[in-house]
Every structure is written in structure tokens, then in C-alpha cells.
Design a protein around this motif. Structure first.
Motif, PDB file in Angstrom:
ATOM      1  N   GLY A 111      51.207  80.882  52.710  1.00 30.53           N
ATOM      2  CA  GLY A 111      51.279  81.994  51.769  1.00 30.53           C
ATOM      3  C   GLY A 111      50.208  83.020  52.070  1.00 30.53           C
ATOM      4  N   GLY A 112      50.626  84.280  52.267  1.00 30.24           N
ATOM      5  CA  GLY A 112      49.688  85.321  52.684  1.00 30.24           C
ATOM      6  C   GLY A 112      49.432  86.391  51.644  1.00 30.24           C
ATOM      7  N   GLY A 113      49.507  86.037  50.361  1.00 27.42           N
ATOM      8  CA  GLY A 113      49.144  86.972  49.310  1.00 27.42           C
ATOM      9  C   GLY A 113      47.653  86.944  49.042  1.00 27.42           C
ATOM     10  N   ILE A 156      48.686  98.042  47.569  1.00 31.92           N
ATOM     11  CA  ILE A 156      48.198  96.671  47.713  1.00 31.92           C
ATOM     12  C   ILE A 156      48.677  96.082  49.023  1.00 31.92           C
ATOM     13  CG2 ILE A 156      48.290  94.340  46.745  1.00 31.92           C
ATOM     14  CD1 ILE A 156      48.739  95.667  43.990  1.00 31.92           C
ATOM     15  N   ALA A 157      49.956  96.257  49.312  1.00 35.64           N
ATOM     16  CA  ALA A 157      50.534  95.670  50.525  1.00 35.64           C
ATOM     17  C   ALA A 157      49.846  96.196  51.787  1.00 35.64           C
ATOM     18  CB  ALA A 157      52.030  95.975  50.572  1.00 35.64           C
ATOM     19  N   ASP A 158      49.676  97.500  51.863  1.00 36.35           N
ATOM     20  CA  ASP A 158      49.029  98.066  53.050  1.00 36.35           C
ATOM     21  C   ASP A 158      47.559  97.651  53.128  1.00 36.35           C
ATOM     22  OD1 ASP A 158      51.425  99.235  53.627  1.00 36.35           O
ATOM     23  OD2 ASP A 158      50.839 101.279  53.087  1.00 36.35           O
ATOM     24  N   VAL A 199      52.374  91.365  57.117  1.00 39.42           N
ATOM     25  CA  VAL A 199      51.310  91.074  56.158  1.00 39.42           C
ATOM     26  C   VAL A 199      51.421  92.061  54.991  1.00 39.42           C
ATOM     27  CG1 VAL A 199      48.831  90.927  55.769  1.00 39.42           C
ATOM     28  CG2 VAL A 199      49.780  90.241  57.990  1.00 39.42           C
ATOM     29  N   GLY A 200      51.404  91.553  53.779  1.00 34.28           N
ATOM     30  CA  GLY A 200      51.532  92.395  52.598  1.00 34.28           C
ATOM     31  C   GLY A 200      52.937  92.473  52.040  1.00 34.28           C
TER      32      GLY A 200
END
Length: 593
Positions: free
Chosen positions: A188-190, A256-258, A216-217
Motif C-alpha cells: 500500500g502506497g498511500g 495530494i497525489a502529485d 505513485v499517488g
């Protein structure tokens, strides 16, 4: 709660700092002699203590002076805690009110045989020789401190390495894992996976993050179009790398994602995208996992980490309830996990099943796009405003550095936390009375939650059941978003929902805001039912008042769970990282060895 006026009673003739210093000196002496009566006398009869790894290598709460004394005295021979003193450079002692009790609150530092720590003490303002609360937290391990600041790497392995590999070459090689196995595999990459990986990286623990999504993101990037955080940016910073000070108060999902993508690069996190865990089996003989992962090209690889961490957001697969007649519905059915935007539903009709945060956000997005949206309530829900009410939750951080606020938030045992939340919830209800009354008048089933402790207790117990209002409440009150109770529905039919009175509520779209499976289901699928049964519940409040199997060693060796809000992930990533580092350096024994 708020700061108490300086004129509060107690500790006459002494500054707050001297009161706290005197108490810490007595604690130092009492621990040195391991005197149970001496330690007990320093706490109020109903005092509270919470240890975060420093003495017990666990998240350990105690209530009552005698129980606290028994624990501190029994652990002292191995912990060797000493040197208790006001922490340099931290928030100065001050008079505040916590859980309705007037206290003198101070942040202190100390050391143990293996590490250094920080803690919080709250002395009774009216009786400052007795503590209402004490918290001790491990901050770093001696000889294994984080490689930051003055301890940052020299870079000599790649800087001006003429004729050899440079930093980029070495990063590519490190991420390939062609010549080694990761010590830690994070699924999990959050925010949970990234913060732990960043912390472990600063502790020189080889860590690999995998995520099934292609970038990622994407755990945020692929969510519904209008999504944004409901709490202020200033409380959501990640470790080592705060958000830019110019960023908005409430971060939209794509920012947030970036940022996650930039964070993974800057923190030099080894990250495999488009990679999914197939399954894992623990090898007792080697104390490693045999974890099979599937890459983007469909190929599989077996990894052998010593630690397997689930950082998949505390939830599993979308929960699709067996609703009567739903299979007969001829329109579109989707879970909120699949919803992106309401743009394609202009001029259509939608039923949203559920009244949590995602349900309200989806209903509001559909309405904004010209869709006739009706929200279907199944159970009682707490609705409060983002500002001012939800902001009260973070009042403990106001006026002090973020790292000090994290320490203060770590201090409460469950009884104190519950009392704090009850007081905060009462203030929230008072502030939001007009909105709440408007919802109830429309027939909305509103609740203060169990024990009147509000949405924060709901989060801890079941991670749902509330909505922080981003505007949908007013739409419901004005009738622009419809409200239907689930018990009014007899069954779903091909063109909508047939009600108990025989009429049909027409719909072109049904959105299931029905939550997700628990971690126990996820563990059963990937690790087997025997492991899931051995571990037991993940998340929710355990018998000791701590969160079940979160941020600490679980009953299964080498298996960890991390997750929660940005603040929780930032805060607890340090403590999970320290536990794993201590195991790897032989400071914390593996069970059974």
C-alpha cells in the motif's frame, strides 16, 4: 481543551516550569529506588499513564496510582529510565484544561538504557505534587539515530564518482532488488505506506513499497473528482517534508497525489507500482515471509522480507450488500470506489445508498452536475460542520509546534480520550445546532455517537458513521438533495426502488456508499484464515483501550498494520519504525527466540 488563566490555583510562589521540574526530579528518584509506594504517591488516585515503547516496548496504558506504580517499578530494572528534565526547545509548561481537569502541562525529555525519549506530564493545578497524566515515548535508539540534519549521509558513495555509478544509477539498482531481498515489504502506497517507508529509510532499514495502481499517488488521484481533505493542511504534514506554506487549507486529491509522487522521489523510497500482493506464507525456520507479488507485465516474483506491513487504508474490497431485487435493476450500479464524476448523469436520477462522507460527497457532486440525487439513509449518522466544529478536534495543536502537538495527542488513555471527545462533541452540537435541527426536521436520523463522544470515536470504533459537512447538509435541508429511509424501500425493481406504499422511486443510477470489507477479510484472502484468526481484529478499540493490532507487534511475528489519518500516519510511523529497527538490531527480541 483551552488554556486556563494564569491565576489558576495551585503551585503558589513557584513558576509552572519549577513545579514540573520538581515533580520530574521526584520521579527520577522514585524510579531509581523502584519504590512502588513512592511512585504511587506521585499520582492522583485516578491518574493515568501511557507508555509508547519507552519502557514496555508496546503501547501500554494504565489507570490508577497503584497500577501505574506497579508497572513503572516492574519495568525499571530493564528500561533504566532516568534523566527526567524539561525538554529543551519545546513548548514551555503552561496551565490548560484537559478532560475538564485544570492541569499544569509540561513536555520533558529522558533516556533509557537503549534510547532517548520525550514525554508529557499533566500535574493537578490544585495539587501540583500529583500527576493526573503521564506519558513516556521513545524518540530514538542510541547508536541508531535517524540520518537527518547533522547526521545526513555524506553522499561520497556517488558524489563526483568519476568512472563509477552516480546517484541515479544507484537508485535504479536499489529499486530493482536484483541482488538482495527487502527487509520490510509494505503493501500500500498511500500516506501510511509512504510515511513508514520514509522513516525506515532514515533508520537504514531496507524497505520496498508495492501498490497495485500504476502511479505513485493514484490511491488519491483516481478517487472521485471533487474530493478534498476535510481538515487543515497545517495538521497533515508528512515526516521530514512539510507541505509548501502557500498551499490551500484543504488539499484537493490531485495535489495530494502529485505530492506523494514527489515525496517518494525525495525520500528515496523504493516503490514498485502496478504490483499486487498475490499471497504470503511465513517461514518459521528463517523468520521470513515468502511473499508472491505480481508485476505489471503479469510476471510473478517471490520476495522474502522479514517484516510484512499492510498499509492499505484499513479497509479491503468494496462491500456490496445483498439488497433485495438489486439484480433486477436495469440502470447502472456502482460502488463509491468506482465513482469519479457526476457529469455523465446530467438530467438523470440517482439513488445513493448510505449517509457517510462518501455518500454525501457523491450526492453533492451529482446534484452539482444537474442530476436529481436522493440519499438513502440506513443508520444514524453524525453530521457536523468542517468549520468551526471539526476544527475543534485539532485544538490541541494550536499555538505550538506540530511535533509538540503529536506528543500531546499521544498522552491520553481511553477514559481521558472519551471524556475529551464528549466535551468537544457537546461544543460541536452547540455550534451546529441550526444545521442539526434542520436535518432532523427533514427526517434525517442524526446522532452524537456512542456515549456522546462524536465522530472521532466513530472513526476509532468503526471508521465510519459520520459526515463532515462540505455543503450537502444544506442541500438536504432545502430539499435539493432528496432523503429516503432504507426501510421505506420494499425492493429494487428494473426502473428504481419500489417503496412500501407501492410507488416507485425512479432511478437511472444506484451508487452503493456501503463501505469496505475489514482487514480481517483482507488478511484471510492473502495470508489465510489461520493467520487472520491468530491476529484477530484490526482497528477498533481493544480491551485495554488501545487500537486493535495497530502500530505495534501483532500476535503473528513479522506482521504489522499501519493506517489512519495523515496525522496518525505521521505520528505513529516513528514508533513502528523504531520497533522494526530494534528487532533488526537485536534490541527487541523476536517472539520465540
Amino acid at each position: 481543551m483551552g488554556v486556563v488563566p494564569k491565576a489558576a490555583a495551585g503551585c503558589e510562589g513557584e513558576s509552572d516550569a519549577r513545579c514540573v521540574t520538581a515533580w520530574l526530579g521526584k520521579l527520577d528518584a522514585a524510579l531509581g529506588s523502584q519504590s512502588r509506594p513512592g511512585i504511587a504517591a506521585m499520582f492522583s488516585p485516578d491518574g493515568h499513564y501511557r507508555d509508547v515503547l519507552a519502557l514496555t516496548w508496546d503501547l501500554t496504558p494504565r489507570q490508577g496510582a497503584d497500577n501505574i506504580a506497579d508497572l513503572l517499578a516492574s519495568m525499571q530494572s530493564t528500561a533504566r529510565a532516568r534523566g527526567f528534565a524539561l525538554a529543551r526547545g519545546r513548548t514551555a509548561p503552561r496551565r490548560v484544561q484537559r478532560a475538564g481537569v485544570d492541569v499544569i502541562e509540561g513536555i520533558f525529555e529522558f533516556e533509557t538504557g537503549v534510547g532517548r525519549g520525550f514525554g508529557v506530564v499533566r500535574l493537578l493545578a490544585a495539587e501540583p505534587d500529583k500527576a493526573f497524566q503521564l506519558m513516556t515515548a521513545l524518540h530514538e535508539l542510541k547508536g541508531f539515530e535517524e540520518k537527518i540534519g547533522q547526521r545526513r549521509p555524506t553522499g561520497e558513495a556517488y558524489s563526483r564518482n568519476f568512472g563509477g555509478s552516480n546517484w541515479k544509477d544507484q537508485r535504479i539498482a536499489a529499486q530493482a532488488y536484483s541482488d538482495r531481498e527487502p527487509t520490510v515489504l509494505i503493501v500500500g502506497g498511500g500516506q501510511a505506506g509512504l510515511t513508514l517507508a520514509a522513516t525506515l529509510g532514515r533508520l537504514d532499514v531496507d524497505t520496498l513499497v508495492i501498490d497495485r495502481l500504476p502511479r505513485v499517488g493514484d490511491c488519491w488521484r483516481t478517487r472521485y473528482h471533487s474530493l478534498a481533505l476535510h481538515n487543515n493542511t497545517e495538521f497533515n504534514h508528512l515526516p521530514y517534508m512539510p507541505f509548501p506554506p502557500s498551499w490551500p487549507k484543504y488539499l484537493p486529491k490531485d495535489m495530494i497525489a502529485d505530492w506523494f509522487e514527489a515525496y517518494a522521489w525525495a525520500m528515496e523510497i523504493n516503490f514498485w507500482t502496478a504490483t499486487e500482493l498475490v499471497g504470503a506464507v511465513y517461514d518459521e525456520a528463517t523468520a521470513t515471509w515468502r511473499a508472491t507479488v505480481r508485476r505489471a507485465d503479469g510476471g510473478e516474483r517471490v520476495l522474502r522480507p522479514r517484516h510484512l506491513v499492510f498499509a492499505n487504508g484499513l479497509v479491503g474490497f468494496p462491500r456490496i450488500p445483498d439488497l433485495p431485487g438489486l439484480q433486477d435493476f436495469k440502470g447502472d450500479v456502482m460502488h463509491t470506489a468506482q465513482f469519479t464524476t457526476g457529469a455523465r448523469w446530467r438530467g438523470k436520477k440517482a439513488l445513493i445508498i448510505g449517509t457517510g462522507t462518501s455518500a454525501h460527497d457523491v450526492a453533492q457532486d451529482l446534484h452539482a452536475n444537474g442530476c436529481d440525487a436522493v440519499i438513502v439513509q440506513r443508520g444514524e449518522t453524525m453530521v457536523i460542520s468542517i468549520d468551526p466544529s471539526a476544527k475543534l478536534t485539532y485544538g490541541i495543536f494550536e499555538g505550538i509546534p506540530l511535533e509538540d502537538g503529536d506528543l500531546l495527542s499521544n498522552t491520553n488513555t481511553f477514559p481521558v480520550l472519551r471524556k475529551n471527545l464528549q466535551l468537544l462533541t457537546a461544543r460541536m452540537v452547540e455550534q451546529d445546532r441550526k444545521m442539526i435541527d434542520g436535518l432532523i426536521a427533514r427526517g434525517f436520523k442524526w446522532t452524537m455517537g456512542e456515549d456522546g463522544a462524536g465522530h472521532q470515536m466513530m472513526i476509532r470504533k468503526r471508521y465510519g458513521g459520520y459526515y463532515l459537512d462540505a455543503g450537502c447538509a444544506d442541500l438536504i435541508i432545502r430539499g435539493e438533495v432528496g432523503l429516503l429511509h432504507f426501510e421505506q424501500i420494499d425492493r429494487f425493481v428494473e426502473d428504481g426502488a419500489r417503496l412500501q406504499d407501492g410507488s416507485v422511486k425512479p432511478a437511472d443510477l444506484i451508487v452503493l456508499a456501503t463501505g469496505f470489507d475489514t482487514q480481517e477479510v483482507v488478511i484471510g484472502r492473502y495470508l489465510g484464515e489461520a493467520v487472520a484468526k491468530k491476529v484477530g481484529p484490526v482497528w477498533g478499540i481493544g480491551p485495554d483501550g488501545e487500537m486493535n493490532n495497530m502500530w505495534k507487534r501483532t500476535p503473528h511475528e513479522g506482521l504489522w498494520f499501519v493506517g489512519g489519518s495523515f496525522a496518525q500516519c505521521r505520528n505513529y510511523s516513528r514508533y513502528v519504525g523504531l520497533q522494526i529497527k530494534a528487532i533488526e538490531e537485536g534490541l527487541l527480541r523476536v517472539r520465540g527466540q
